[in-house]
Design an enzyme around this catalytic site. Structure first.
Site, PDB file in Angstrom:
ATOM      1  N   ARG A 217       0.836  -1.217   0.000  1.00  0.00           N
ATOM      2  CA  ARG A 217       0.000   0.000   0.000  1.00  0.00           C
ATOM      3  C   ARG A 217       0.867   1.263   0.000  1.00  0.00           C
ATOM      4  NH1 ARG A 217      -3.968  -0.553   4.897  1.00  0.00           N
ATOM      5  NH2 ARG A 217      -4.628   1.528   4.223  1.00  0.00           N
TER       6      ARG A 217
ATOM      7  N   GLN B 292     -10.269   9.896   8.123  1.00  0.00           N
ATOM      8  CA  GLN B 292     -10.059   8.491   8.503  1.00  0.00           C
ATOM      9  C   GLN B 292      -8.868   7.933   7.722  1.00  0.00           C
ATOM     10  OE1 GLN B 292     -14.084   6.264   8.718  1.00  0.00           O
ATOM     11  NE2 GLN B 292     -14.424   7.986   7.322  1.00  0.00           N
TER      12      GLN B 292
ATOM     13  N   VAL C  96      -5.218   7.237   6.073  1.00  0.00           N
ATOM     14  CA  VAL C  96      -3.852   7.115   6.609  1.00  0.00           C
ATOM     15  C   VAL C  96      -2.819   7.410   5.509  1.00  0.00           C
ATOM     16  CG1 VAL C  96      -4.592   5.415   8.337  1.00  0.00           C
ATOM     17  CG2 VAL C  96      -3.752   4.610   6.110  1.00  0.00           C
TER      18      VAL C  96
ATOM     19  N   HIS D 198      -7.170   7.752  12.297  1.00  0.00           N
ATOM     20  CA  HIS D 198      -6.655   6.378  12.222  1.00  0.00           C
ATOM     21  C   HIS D 198      -5.144   6.318  12.026  1.00  0.00           C
ATOM     22  CE1 HIS D 198     -10.966   5.167  10.830  1.00  0.00           C
ATOM     23  NE2 HIS D 198     -10.885   5.300  12.141  1.00  0.00           N
TER      24      HIS D 198
ATOM     25  N   CYS E  15       7.305   1.065  17.794  1.00  0.00           N
ATOM     26  CA  CYS E  15       7.745  -0.235  18.311  1.00  0.00           C
ATOM     27  C   CYS E  15       6.544  -1.079  18.723  1.00  0.00           C
ATOM     28  CB  CYS E  15       8.665  -0.009  19.527  1.00  0.00           C
ATOM     29  SG  CYS E  15       9.223  -1.553  20.253  1.00  0.00           S
TER      30      CYS E  15
ATOM     31  N   CYS F 205      15.120  -1.077  20.447  1.00  0.00           N
ATOM     32  CA  CYS F 205      15.216  -2.382  21.144  1.00  0.00           C
ATOM     33  C   CYS F 205      15.432  -3.532  20.173  1.00  0.00           C
ATOM     34  CB  CYS F 205      13.941  -2.615  21.965  1.00  0.00           C
ATOM     35  SG  CYS F 205      12.490  -2.990  20.947  1.00  0.00           S
TER      36      CYS F 205
ATOM     37  N   SER G 106     -17.812   5.481   3.467  1.00  0.00           N
ATOM     38  CA  SER G 106     -18.948   4.545   3.439  1.00  0.00           C
ATOM     39  C   SER G 106     -19.677   4.552   4.778  1.00  0.00           C
ATOM     40  CB  SER G 106     -18.447   3.126   3.140  1.00  0.00           C
ATOM     41  OG  SER G 106     -17.554   2.714   4.188  1.00  0.00           O
TER      42      SER G 106
ATOM     43  N   ASN H 165     -20.796  11.780  -2.145  1.00  0.00           N
ATOM     44  CA  ASN H 165     -20.446  10.378  -2.397  1.00  0.00           C
ATOM     45  C   ASN H 165     -21.294   9.895  -3.567  1.00  0.00           C
ATOM     46  OD1 ASN H 165     -20.120   7.572  -2.289  1.00  0.00           O
ATOM     47  ND2 ASN H 165     -19.888   7.597  -0.045  1.00  0.00           N
ATOM     48  N   PRO H 166     -20.653   9.310  -4.606  1.00  0.00           N
ATOM     49  CA  PRO H 166     -21.469   8.814  -5.729  1.00  0.00           C
ATOM     50  C   PRO H 166     -22.488   7.760  -5.287  1.00  0.00           C
ATOM     51  CG  PRO H 166     -19.124   8.783  -6.282  1.00  0.00           C
ATOM     52  CD  PRO H 166     -19.223   9.096  -4.826  1.00  0.00           C
TER      53      PRO H 166
HETATM   54  C1  BV8 Z   1     -12.684   1.125  18.285  1.00  0.00           C
HETATM   55  C2  BV8 Z   1      -6.504   2.150   9.616  1.00  0.00           C
HETATM   56  C3  BV8 Z   1     -12.915   0.954  20.629  1.00  0.00           C
HETATM   57  C4  BV8 Z   1      -5.850   0.882   9.225  1.00  0.00           C
HETATM   58  C5  BV8 Z   1      -8.899   1.691   9.829  1.00  0.00           C
HETATM   59  C6  BV8 Z   1     -19.245   0.624  17.350  1.00  0.00           C
HETATM   60  C7  BV8 Z   1     -18.515   1.460  18.187  1.00  0.00           C
HETATM   61  C8  BV8 Z   1     -17.139   1.310  18.313  1.00  0.00           C
HETATM   62  C9  BV8 Z   1     -16.466   0.315  17.572  1.00  0.00           C
HETATM   63  C10 BV8 Z   1     -17.195  -0.513  16.731  1.00  0.00           C
HETATM   64  C11 BV8 Z   1     -18.581  -0.366  16.626  1.00  0.00           C
HETATM   65  N1  BV8 Z   1     -19.020  -1.296  15.761  1.00  0.00           N
HETATM   66  C12 BV8 Z   1     -17.963  -2.030  15.299  1.00  0.00           C
HETATM   67  C13 BV8 Z   1     -16.848  -1.591  15.892  1.00  0.00           C
HETATM   68  C14 BV8 Z   1     -15.517  -2.143  15.669  1.00  0.00           C
HETATM   69  C15 BV8 Z   1     -14.793  -1.481  14.499  1.00  0.00           C
HETATM   70  C16 BV8 Z   1     -15.665  -1.189  13.314  1.00  0.00           C
HETATM   71  O1  BV8 Z   1     -16.121  -0.069  13.134  1.00  0.00           O
HETATM   72  N2  BV8 Z   1     -15.869  -2.205  12.488  1.00  0.00           N
HETATM   73  C17 BV8 Z   1     -16.656  -1.997  11.282  1.00  0.00           C
HETATM   74  C18 BV8 Z   1     -15.981  -2.704  10.109  1.00  0.00           C
HETATM   75  C19 BV8 Z   1     -18.045  -2.528  11.544  1.00  0.00           C
HETATM   76  N3  BV8 Z   1     -14.169  -0.261  14.955  1.00  0.00           N
HETATM   77  C20 BV8 Z   1     -12.955  -0.322  15.551  1.00  0.00           C
HETATM   78  O2  BV8 Z   1     -12.390  -1.377  15.810  1.00  0.00           O
HETATM   79  C21 BV8 Z   1     -12.310   0.994  15.904  1.00  0.00           C
HETATM   80  N4  BV8 Z   1     -11.841   0.964  17.271  1.00  0.00           N
HETATM   81  O3  BV8 Z   1     -13.864   1.186  18.137  1.00  0.00           O
HETATM   82  O4  BV8 Z   1     -12.067   1.177  19.534  1.00  0.00           O
HETATM   83  C22 BV8 Z   1     -12.799  -0.513  20.863  1.00  0.00           C
HETATM   84  C23 BV8 Z   1     -11.641  -0.981  21.448  1.00  0.00           C
HETATM   85  C24 BV8 Z   1     -11.536  -2.368  21.699  1.00  0.00           C
HETATM   86  C25 BV8 Z   1     -12.581  -3.234  21.335  1.00  0.00           C
HETATM   87  C26 BV8 Z   1     -13.734  -2.726  20.688  1.00  0.00           C
HETATM   88  C27 BV8 Z   1     -13.836  -1.367  20.447  1.00  0.00           C
HETATM   89  C28 BV8 Z   1     -11.071   1.245  15.054  1.00  0.00           C
HETATM   90  C29 BV8 Z   1     -11.475   1.464  13.620  1.00  0.00           C
HETATM   91  C30 BV8 Z   1     -10.244   1.908  12.835  1.00  0.00           C
HETATM   92  C31 BV8 Z   1      -9.835   0.794  11.908  1.00  0.00           C
HETATM   93  N5  BV8 Z   1      -8.743   1.254  11.050  1.00  0.00           N
HETATM   94  N6  BV8 Z   1      -7.880   2.144   9.099  1.00  0.00           N
HETATM   95  C32 BV8 Z   1      -5.549   0.837   7.761  1.00  0.00           C
HETATM   96  O5  BV8 Z   1      -5.884   1.779   6.998  1.00  0.00           O
HETATM   97  O6  BV8 Z   1      -4.950  -0.169   7.360  1.00  0.00           O
HETATM   98  S1  BV8 Z   1     -10.462   1.744   9.178  1.00  0.00           S
HETATM   99  C33 BV8 Z   1     -10.432   1.862   7.488  1.00  0.00           C
HETATM  100  O7  BV8 Z   1     -11.807   2.008   7.102  1.00  0.00           O
HETATM  101  C34 BV8 Z   1      -9.758   3.097   6.910  1.00  0.00           C
HETATM  102  O8  BV8 Z   1      -9.243   3.988   7.869  1.00  0.00           O
HETATM  103  C35 BV8 Z   1     -10.886   3.787   6.177  1.00  0.00           C
HETATM  104  O9  BV8 Z   1     -10.719   5.132   6.093  1.00  0.00           O
HETATM  105  C36 BV8 Z   1     -12.011   3.397   7.047  1.00  0.00           C
HETATM  106  C37 BV8 Z   1     -13.398   3.661   6.639  1.00  0.00           C
HETATM  107  O10 BV8 Z   1     -13.563   3.320   5.311  1.00  0.00           O
HETATM  108  P1  BV8 Z   1     -13.832   4.541   4.296  1.00  0.00           P
HETATM  109  O11 BV8 Z   1     -12.769   5.548   4.496  1.00  0.00           O
HETATM  110  O12 BV8 Z   1     -15.230   4.973   4.437  1.00  0.00           O
HETATM  111  O13 BV8 Z   1     -13.542   3.857   2.924  1.00  0.00           O
HETATM  112  P2  BV8 Z   1     -14.504   2.866   2.120  1.00  0.00           P
HETATM  113  O14 BV8 Z   1     -13.680   2.225   1.056  1.00  0.00           O
HETATM  114  O15 BV8 Z   1     -15.262   2.025   3.086  1.00  0.00           O
HETATM  115  O16 BV8 Z   1     -15.572   3.830   1.426  1.00  0.00           O
HETATM  116  C38 BV8 Z   1     -15.151   4.720   0.413  1.00  0.00           C
HETATM  117  C39 BV8 Z   1     -16.383   5.532   0.048  1.00  0.00           C
HETATM  118  O17 BV8 Z   1     -15.991   6.523  -0.902  1.00  0.00           O
HETATM  119  C40 BV8 Z   1     -17.474   4.704  -0.624  1.00  0.00           C
HETATM  120  O18 BV8 Z   1     -18.715   5.012   0.002  1.00  0.00           O
HETATM  121  C41 BV8 Z   1     -17.453   5.182  -2.086  1.00  0.00           C
HETATM  122  O19 BV8 Z   1     -18.759   5.204  -2.624  1.00  0.00           O
HETATM  123  C42 BV8 Z   1     -16.937   6.577  -1.939  1.00  0.00           C
HETATM  124  N7  BV8 Z   1     -16.229   7.104  -3.114  1.00  0.00           N
HETATM  125  C43 BV8 Z   1     -15.538   6.415  -4.067  1.00  0.00           C
HETATM  126  N8  BV8 Z   1     -15.020   7.284  -4.977  1.00  0.00           N
HETATM  127  C44 BV8 Z   1     -15.385   8.545  -4.567  1.00  0.00           C
HETATM  128  C45 BV8 Z   1     -16.151   8.429  -3.391  1.00  0.00           C
HETATM  129  N9  BV8 Z   1     -16.675   9.493  -2.754  1.00  0.00           N
HETATM  130  C46 BV8 Z   1     -16.426  10.714  -3.291  1.00  0.00           C
HETATM  131  N10 BV8 Z   1     -15.695  10.911  -4.416  1.00  0.00           N
HETATM  132  C47 BV8 Z   1     -15.161   9.849  -5.079  1.00  0.00           C
HETATM  133  N11 BV8 Z   1     -14.426  10.048  -6.202  1.00  0.00           N
HETATM  134 ZN    ZN Z   2      11.437  -0.961  20.633  1.00  0.00          ZN
END
Ligand code: BV8
Ligand code: ZN
Length: 247
Positions: free
Chosen positions: A71, A101, A103, A119, A127, A155, A194, A218-219
């Site tokens: 990536r 959101q 990175v 994020h 580390c 480390c 999304s 968002n489209p």
């Molecule tokens: C947490 C970094 C507390 C890594 C990412 C309720 C409350 C709290 C937590 C949860 C909950 N329900 C579920 C959870 C758990 C989980 C979660 O949300 N799961 C989801 C899948 C259901 N959340 C977590 O774990 C979060 N932590 O809550 O801590 C906790 C602690 C311990 C135990 C439990 C809870 C942490 C979430 C962070 C995860 N890390 N990224 C990496 O990048 O590798 S998330 C990842 O998804 C990215 O950051 C990304 O940004 C994010 C969201 O996705 P989008 O950005 O929306 O991207 P996506 O592709 O989905 O959509 C793109 C959109 O763009 C589409 O709609 C498309 O139509 C549109 N589009 C396309 N082209 C265009 C466009 N729009 C405009 N113009 C265009 N040209």
């Molecule tokens: Zn270290």
């Protein structure tokens, strides 16, 4: 592109004392950065639970790093698009807060240094053992990385990507800033997300609950579309420059 949608959004932004923007992977799609859940999405080829979680890293740090290094190489070849440039200009205006959101670092490269990065950053590492001097993230922009996982300079243990994984908590101070910006703004604009990931998507709900005018660019529709005031079914990189020109 409907001129009244452009004028409607320009009017709302012009009249607002405070505007909060939340971006997701869609804002970087036009730059060539794969989104998470779109047709070319990252997750299609990989399952989130296989890669973006602490367990996955504990199980196979090299596999997780192969995905992140791939990536990083993809993103290094991308440039900010017009949506990033417009939002960087708006972020300079008083009362505008940019929360992302993403990175990928493209908002920062477009000049939005103060973007709240919920994020973390794919360009930072820290580390994995959390040793005293290695627990703070450091910038590491080499692509490709020579060694996977990169070794902690303090480390010698593995370093991990400086991002928030599923199941990990967001930085409370950062999320607190974003929550205050969502709850205190007149206009909240979600661009290219999304609305699938929490607690970030909850910012939209907080803005709505606090009486802001809520807009989605968002489209495609999202689960939160029904609760929003304005849904702009346009790509961000085409719509935002038109609104910017009309301000
Ligand atoms: C947490 C970094 C507390 C890594 C990412 C309720 C409350 C709290 C937590 C949860 C909950 N329900 C579920 C959870 C758990 C989980 C979660 O949300 N799961 C989801 C899948 C259901 N959340 C977590 O774990 C979060 N932590 O809550 O801590 C906790 C602690 C311990 C135990 C439990 C809870 C942490 C979430 C962070 C995860 N890390 N990224 C990496 O990048 O590798 S998330 C990842 O998804 C990215 O950051 C990304 O940004 C994010 C969201 O996705 P989008 O950005 O929306 O991207 P996506 O592709 O989905 O959509 C793109 C959109 O763009 C589409 O709609 C498309 O139509 C549109 N589009 C396309 N082209 C265009 C466009 N729009 C405009 N113009 C265009 N040209
Ligand atoms: Zn270290």
């Amino acid at each position: 592109m409907s001129a009244d949608a452009v004028e409607q959004l320009a009017g709302l932004v012009r009249a607002a004392a405070s505007v909060t923007v939340l971006t997701g992977a869609g804002v970087s799609a036009a730059s060539g950065v794969p989104t998470f859940r779109g047709a070319d999405g990252l997750w299609r080829r990989y399952r989130p639970e296989d890669l973006a979680t602490p367990d996955a890293f504990a199980r196979d740090p090299r596999l997780v790093w192969e995905w992140y290094d791939w990536r990083r190489q993809r993103i290094a070849a991308c440039a900010p698009n017009d949506a990033h440039h417009v939002l960087a200009r708006w972020a300079q205006r008083p009362g505008v807060t940019l929360v992302t959101q993403n990175v990928d670092g493209l908002h920062e490269r477009a000049g939005a240094a103060a973007a709240i990065r919920l994020h973390g950053s794919i360009w930072e590492v820290r580390c994995a053992r959390g040793c005293a001097r290695g627990r703070e993230p450091r910038r590491l922009e080499t692509v490709p990385l020579e060694t996977l996982p990169p070794p902690c300079p303090h480390c010698g243990g593995d370093e991990r990507p400086g991002v928030v994984w599923f199941g990990e908590s967001l930085d409370p101070a950062l999320f607190g800033q974003a929550l205050a910006a969502a709850g205190g703004c007149d206009v909240f604009i979600a661009v290219g997300t999304s609305a699938a990931v929490y607690p970030a998507a909850g910012l939209l709900v907080e803005a709505k609950r606090s009486g802001a005018t809520t807009i989605e660019i968002n489209p495609d529709g999202t689960p939160l579309t029904p609760y929003l005031d304005v849904a702009v079914r346009q790509p961000a990189e085409r719509f935002l420059p038109l609104v910017d020109a009309a301000l």
